[in-house]
Write a protein that holds these residues in place. Structure first.
Motif, short mmCIF file in Angstrom:
data_model
loop_
_atom_site.label_atom_id
_atom_site.label_comp_id
_atom_site.label_asym_id
_atom_site.label_seq_id
_atom_site.Cartn_x
_atom_site.Cartn_y
_atom_site.Cartn_z
N GLN A 36 15.05 0.05 1.45
CA GLN A 36 13.96 0.66 1.46
C GLN A 36 12.59 -0.33 1.94
O GLN A 36 12.61 -1.38 1.46
N TYR A 37 12.00 0.23 2.76
CA TYR A 37 10.83 -0.90 3.42
C TYR A 37 9.49 -0.24 3.11
O TYR A 37 9.35 0.93 3.45
N GLY A 38 8.75 -0.88 2.40
CA GLY A 38 7.55 -0.38 2.02
C GLY A 38 6.42 -1.02 3.01
O GLY A 38 6.81 -2.03 3.92
N PHE A 39 5.13 -0.57 2.87
CA PHE A 39 4.28 -1.00 4.03
C PHE A 39 3.14 -1.91 3.25
O PHE A 39 2.58 -1.45 2.01
N GLY A 40 2.85 -2.94 3.68
CA GLY A 40 1.83 -3.83 2.83
C GLY A 40 1.02 -4.86 4.03
O GLY A 40 1.19 -4.71 5.06
N TYR A 41 0.31 -5.61 3.31
CA TYR A 41 -0.07 -6.59 4.02
C TYR A 41 -0.48 -7.85 3.26
O TYR A 41 -0.43 -8.04 1.84
N VAL A 55 2.57 -6.50 7.11
CA VAL A 55 4.13 -6.72 6.66
C VAL A 55 4.81 -5.58 6.18
O VAL A 55 4.05 -4.44 5.58
N THR A 56 6.17 -5.44 6.28
CA THR A 56 6.95 -4.69 5.68
C THR A 56 7.47 -5.24 4.33
O THR A 56 7.70 -6.39 4.51
N VAL A 99 0.72 -1.23 -0.16
CA VAL A 99 0.09 0.03 -0.09
C VAL A 99 0.74 1.25 0.04
O VAL A 99 0.42 2.34 -0.29
N TYR A 100 2.40 0.96 0.65
CA TYR A 100 3.01 2.38 0.36
C TYR A 100 4.59 1.72 -0.13
O TYR A 100 4.87 0.68 0.53
N PRO A 101 5.20 2.38 -0.77
CA PRO A 101 4.91 3.73 -1.50
C PRO A 101 3.94 3.72 -2.66
O PRO A 101 3.31 4.62 -2.77
N THR A 155 8.67 1.16 8.08
CA THR A 155 8.81 1.89 6.93
C THR A 155 9.47 2.99 6.73
O THR A 155 9.71 3.82 7.65
N THR A 156 10.20 2.89 5.42
CA THR A 156 10.96 4.16 5.03
C THR A 156 10.30 5.29 4.09
O THR A 156 9.16 4.43 3.30
#
Lengths: 167, 195
Positions: free
Chosen positions: A155-160, A142-143, A115-117, B65-66
């Motif tokens: 880089q760590y995004g954001f999700g599930y 999860v990341t 969901v991010y980025p 998160t980055t």
């Protein structure tokens, strides 16, 4: 026999019949209620079992070496998927679906959403049960580690991750 | 003992009434038992597992998160790399708390305006949690507070409550405290989840 005695006997008989009638009605209600309860208890048990299977499948997916963020021999990161692994995992899981992964996940659908980025989706595993009536979804945040970003660091995004099991 | 005919009759009647009473008591007890089974039914195993696991995983993911390059944190001259929400941004937030011109001024995902690190942290957390927990209709409460080195009263940095939040009286699970050590003190972050 005196007419009074006969009437009294009739009255008592009617009373007994009425009591028996009410008793059987109550008994019938009790039986109906019990069967309804048993039916819903059975359904609840089935749902509980499905829930347990959903939990187990989610845990298996979260700790899959094919997906988890690892770095050499270091301890893998919790609740983290490597996007590089995700990109190729779908094909690997599809190729070995019936002879290996079915034993692990059975009838289920596993999808990873970012969901991010930016919004992105990976469908990792899908095996629908023919004639299935119910499915139980479980979500876990999860990341998503991206080693191929322009930045010097990962880089760590954001999700599930969404795991659906079929009954 | 020989009892008169009438007395025998009334004794039998008394016995019958006693039996009837016993039956009624048994029926009421059974009903109460059924009610108790319904009332005392605890949350299912899956519900608890999901609530606990989800609160922890959501919190840990938010902290890790980055911030993407789209947020243009770079342009404000904070050096190479993109800041981590649970490290650089929080640190910058508490360091420049109350100062209008902090080093980081990233563009918020909702307002799309350059924001103070504290506002950016709040907006990002709100956005990320809303995209996940919010879309699954979960009720949650996120709190972040600074416990300064002087040991004064904790300063509330961020408080997000969705669906009325999760007061202690409700069935809730917490992510546990996620403490972050900064120059200004300890920042404690916690996420509560109640269905």
């Amino acid at each position: 026999m005196a007419p009074n005695m006969g009437r009294k006997g009739q009255m008592q008989m009617t009373e007994t019949i009425a009591i028996l009638f009410i008793f059987f009605i109550l008994l019938l209600f009790g039986i109906i209620f019990y069967f309804r309860y048993q039916q819903s208890a059975f359904q609840e048990k089935q749902e509980e079992l499905l829930g347990v299977r959903a939990m187990e499948t989610t845990l298996k997916a979260l700790f899959m070496p094919e997906l988890i963020c690892s770095r050499g021999e270091a301890e893998p990161e919790d609740n983290c998927f490597d996007t590089l692994k995700l990109d190729s995992a779908a094909a690997v899981l599809e190729d070995n679906k019936d002879d290996y992964y079915f034993e692990i996940f059975s009838y289920a659908k596993i999808t990873v959403h970012q969901v991010y980025p930016e919004e992105k989706e990976w469908l990792l595993y899908e095996k629908t049960k023919p004639g299935s009536t119910r499915k139980e979804p479980t979500f876990f945040v999860v990341t998503l580690r991206d080693e191929l970003s322009d930045s010097t660091q990962a880089q760590y995004g954001f999700g599930y991750v969404s795991v659906e099991v079929y009954s | 003992m020989i009892l008169p005919r009438n007395s025998k009759k009334s004794q039998r009647r008394g016995q019958m009434e006693a039996i009837g009473l016993v039956i009624i008591v048994i029926l009421i007890t059974l009903g109460m038992l059924f009610l108790a089974t319904f009332a005392l039914k605890s949350d299912s195993q899956k519900k608890i597992f999901t609530r606990k696991g989800l609160s922890y995983s959501a919190m840990s993911a938010v902290m890790k998160t980055t911030v993407s390059a789209d947020a243009e944190c770079f342009a404000q001259g904070f050096g190479s790399g993109t800041p981590k929400l649970g490290a650089d941004i929080i640190e910058n937030c508490v360091k420049y708390l109350g100062v209008n011109d902090p080093i980081y001024q990233c563009r918020g995902p909702i307002s799309e305006q350059p924001l103070h690190s504290c506002d950016f942290f709040r907006e990002m957390t709100e956005y990320l949690l809303n995209q996940t927990l919010g879309s699954w209709n979960k009720r949650y409460e996120f709190r972040s507070q600074l416990i300064s080195l002087g040991g004064e009263t904790p300063i509330e940095l961020v408080e997000i409550k969705v669906g009325g939040g999760c007061p202690p009286v409700k069935d809730r699970d917490s992510s546990g405290l996620f403490p972050i050590n900064t120059e200004a003190g300890l920042v404690e972050n916690v996420l509560f989840l109640c269905d």
